[in-house]
Design a protein around this motif. Sequence first.
Motif, mmCIF file in Angstrom:
data_model
loop_
_atom_site.group_PDB
_atom_site.id
_atom_site.type_symbol
_atom_site.label_atom_id
_atom_site.label_comp_id
_atom_site.label_asym_id
_atom_site.label_seq_id
_atom_site.Cartn_x
_atom_site.Cartn_y
_atom_site.Cartn_z
ATOM 1 N N PHE A 26 0.786 -0.978 0.396
ATOM 2 C CA PHE A 26 0.263 0.029 0.090
ATOM 3 C C PHE A 26 0.814 1.099 0.287
ATOM 4 O O PHE A 26 0.457 2.116 -0.754
ATOM 5 C CB PHE A 26 -0.648 0.366 0.864
ATOM 6 N N ASN A 187 -9.453 -2.958 -0.678
ATOM 7 C CA ASN A 187 -8.494 -1.979 -1.226
ATOM 8 C C ASN A 187 -9.373 -1.272 -1.638
ATOM 9 O O ASN A 187 -10.147 -2.094 -2.807
ATOM 10 C CB ASN A 187 -7.873 -3.591 -1.466
ATOM 11 N N PRO A 296 -4.717 -0.042 3.226
ATOM 12 C CA PRO A 296 -4.984 -1.668 2.324
ATOM 13 C C PRO A 296 -6.232 -2.552 2.506
ATOM 14 O O PRO A 296 -6.653 -2.719 0.927
ATOM 15 C CB PRO A 296 -3.653 -2.567 3.061
#
Length: 376
Positions: A26, A187, A296
């Motif tokens: 991320f 995500n 994330p």
Amino acid sequence: MYKGSPRLTHCPETLPREAYLSPDWFVREMQTVFARNWVMAGRLADLPPGTMRAIRIGEAPVLLAREAGGGMAAFHNTCRHRGSELCREGEDRKLGRLITCPYHAWAFAAADGRLVSTGHAHPTDDFRKENHGLQPVAHQVWNGFILVNLAAAPGPLTPDVPLASLDNWPAAGLLTGHRWQTEIACNWKVFWENYSECLHCPGIHPELCEMVPLYGQGIMGANEARDWAPDQPARPNLREGAESWTPSGALCGPAFPGLTAEERARGYTFVTFWPSGYVVAHADHIRAVRLEPLSPTHTRLLAEWYFPAETLAQPGFDPATVAAFAKLVMEQDGAASEMNQRGIASPAFRRGRLMPEEYEIHRFHQWLLTEMEGSP
């Protein structure tokens, strides 16, 4: 398969599990994908002259400044003294000729960021004001949308279709009639993957499939069908009698006069700006959706609907009613994306496999991996 069909000729693997769960992955995305590309940051009309606003692009806090005369500037939201934020994220503040740090009163010119004053401090002769101005952020306005780019030498703005695709819509002059914001537990890439295919449409979007019958076949375009041929005549996308993406399918106001017959028949025109958002234009209004990765596993969605002033002025007009159809679809997409994220979190999942109809997801994955090359 005929030439012109976008279908994949093989079934490639997806991104690995860690791409959707790993904090390190991320961070790399924020430092590369979101730091090197043009990111949608709102509407110019919603940032009135004499206003500054703090936003976040990837890892970077950014300050948008619109002078009283209408001029636009963007800077990193950090004072050159000791790094204090100049404006709190999500906050709008009045702006005069100067941007003044609320901590120690250093003041910078709103037009170009040059340091004007060090407040109550009295620097020695070795201090050079010209070396301590605000750090600029590249920005541009397209059809009334503000886009910013953190790169030192940003490339051109390159959506998935030509920038001229909305030239026949009076987009820059439209007014924001409705806003909706939500947070989804997935995500950011999971949302884009869902957006990029319609295999899920028959099971997830019954109302949308009724509005756009083609979606009920699990495809986004006629040329995705296995029996498609180039000589097949084009057909309207919306169901018979529908003219716009509203709950009833009826126009919510006068149709935009500059549209071609093809643009009216198409029912919607999408313009996608990876990684941050998309715009969809209808015959009577425009909608934009922006993504803000939070972690994330969490993403914020911000949707706005834009209308002509005369449409908003109609007696009894309620923009929320118009927005209800697209909002329902986005809520369904959000629930599907969360379901997908929960399954990805299983230790049994390593990678998935794409189907031929998921060509756009494959293109997105290849783009993402290319953008992440050379990451810190």
